[in-house]
Design a protein around this motif. Structure first.
Motif, short mmCIF file in Angstrom:
data_model
loop_
_atom_site.label_atom_id
_atom_site.label_comp_id
_atom_site.label_asym_id
_atom_site.label_seq_id
_atom_site.Cartn_x
_atom_site.Cartn_y
_atom_site.Cartn_z
N SER A 49 63.80 17.68 51.17
CA SER A 49 64.24 19.02 50.84
C SER A 49 65.73 19.14 50.45
CB SER A 49 64.19 19.90 52.29
OG SER A 49 62.76 19.89 52.84
N PHE A 50 66.60 18.41 51.27
CA PHE A 50 68.04 18.54 50.58
C PHE A 50 68.15 18.15 49.11
CE2 PHE A 50 72.09 16.56 49.81
CZ PHE A 50 73.04 17.40 50.62
N TYR A 51 67.45 16.96 48.49
CA TYR A 51 67.38 16.69 47.20
C TYR A 51 66.68 17.61 46.35
CZ TYR A 51 70.51 12.67 48.02
OH TYR A 51 71.27 11.87 48.37
N ASN A 52 66.01 18.57 46.87
CA ASN A 52 65.09 19.65 46.29
C ASN A 52 66.06 20.70 46.06
OD1 ASN A 52 62.78 21.13 45.05
ND2 ASN A 52 62.73 22.40 47.10
N TYR A 53 67.27 21.15 47.09
CA TYR A 53 68.16 22.19 46.56
C TYR A 53 69.37 21.63 45.78
CZ TYR A 53 65.74 24.68 50.39
OH TYR A 53 64.95 25.23 51.31
N PHE A 54 69.53 20.32 46.02
CA PHE A 54 70.94 19.77 45.55
C PHE A 54 70.71 18.29 45.05
CE2 PHE A 54 71.87 21.89 49.40
CZ PHE A 54 72.82 23.17 48.64
N HIS A 55 70.90 18.08 43.51
CA HIS A 55 70.40 16.76 43.00
C HIS A 55 71.26 15.61 43.27
CE1 HIS A 55 68.00 19.77 40.63
NE2 HIS A 55 67.20 18.77 40.70
N SER A 56 72.53 16.01 43.85
CA SER A 56 73.41 15.05 44.09
C SER A 56 74.33 15.74 45.09
CB SER A 56 74.16 14.64 42.92
OG SER A 56 75.02 15.61 42.34
#
Length: 192
Positions: free
Chosen positions: A42-49
């Motif tokens: 989910s985190f990488y869904n919101y922020f790619h890095s």
């Protein structure tokens, strides 16, 4: 039924204090995930890095700070500037220990890390300085004749950031008040 779905804004809200206290680079992904309450997917869904998170935190904090500093109507433009300083003091006195200015801390930590952070932070601080200058121009009838509102805006922002940086260093509420009193004195000395 409780909605457990997190939004991008929830993640930012939940990690900003952690990053503010520990620093961007010192905060690991596990800590970010734990604080945000989302999975890594989910985190990488919101922020790619993590750097993208850093940019999002800059915008998120600036939006919140703008509302807090300039969102309370005052009788006139100069009163709005004094209220801005008062609000900064209130915000930072409530933080114990004093963590300094989130945005100012990121200047020190990030501009040499990734070149994209420099123009982003310059944009934010330029907006802040322009808002101060706008208020000084609006209240120019209360300023001494030789006071340049644009230069005074630059001096006020520099004094504010210095006060917050030293507030973090000394972590002493009385000193922080004295440093911000210096900002008030600078403004007062510019008035008729």
């Amino acid at each position: 039924m409780v909605n457990l779905k997190r939004t991008r804004e929830d993640v930012l809200y939940n990690v900003i204090d952690l990053v503010h206290r520990q620093g961007f680079h010192s905060t690991g992904l596990k800590e970010l995930l734990s604080s945000s309450g989302v999975s890594s997917g989910s985190f990488y869904n919101y922020f790619h890095s993590k750097d993208e998170l850093g940019h999002a935190l800059i915008d998120f904090k600036w939006h919140k700070l703008k509302s807090a500093l300039f969102g309370i109507p005052q009788p006139d433009a100069i009163a709005q500037l004094f209220a801005m300083i008062d609000q900064l003091e209130k915000i930072h006195q409530a933080e114990q220990p004093c963590a300094g200015c989130f945005l100012g801390n990121l200047i020190v930590e990030l501009v040499e890390h990734d070149a994209s952070f420099r123009p982003h932070l310059i944009k934010v601080f330029d907006e802040w300085q322009q808002e101060i200058a706008r208020l000084l121009h609006a209240g120019s009838s209360q300023l001494k004749p030789k006071v340049d509102p644009d230069r005074l805006a630059q001096q006020l922002l520099s004094a504010i950031e210095g006060a917050l940086l030293l507030g973090r260093l000394y972590n002493n509420p009385e000193r922080l008040q004295h440093y911000l009193d210096g900002c008030r004195d600078l403004l007062t000395a510019s008035l008729r």
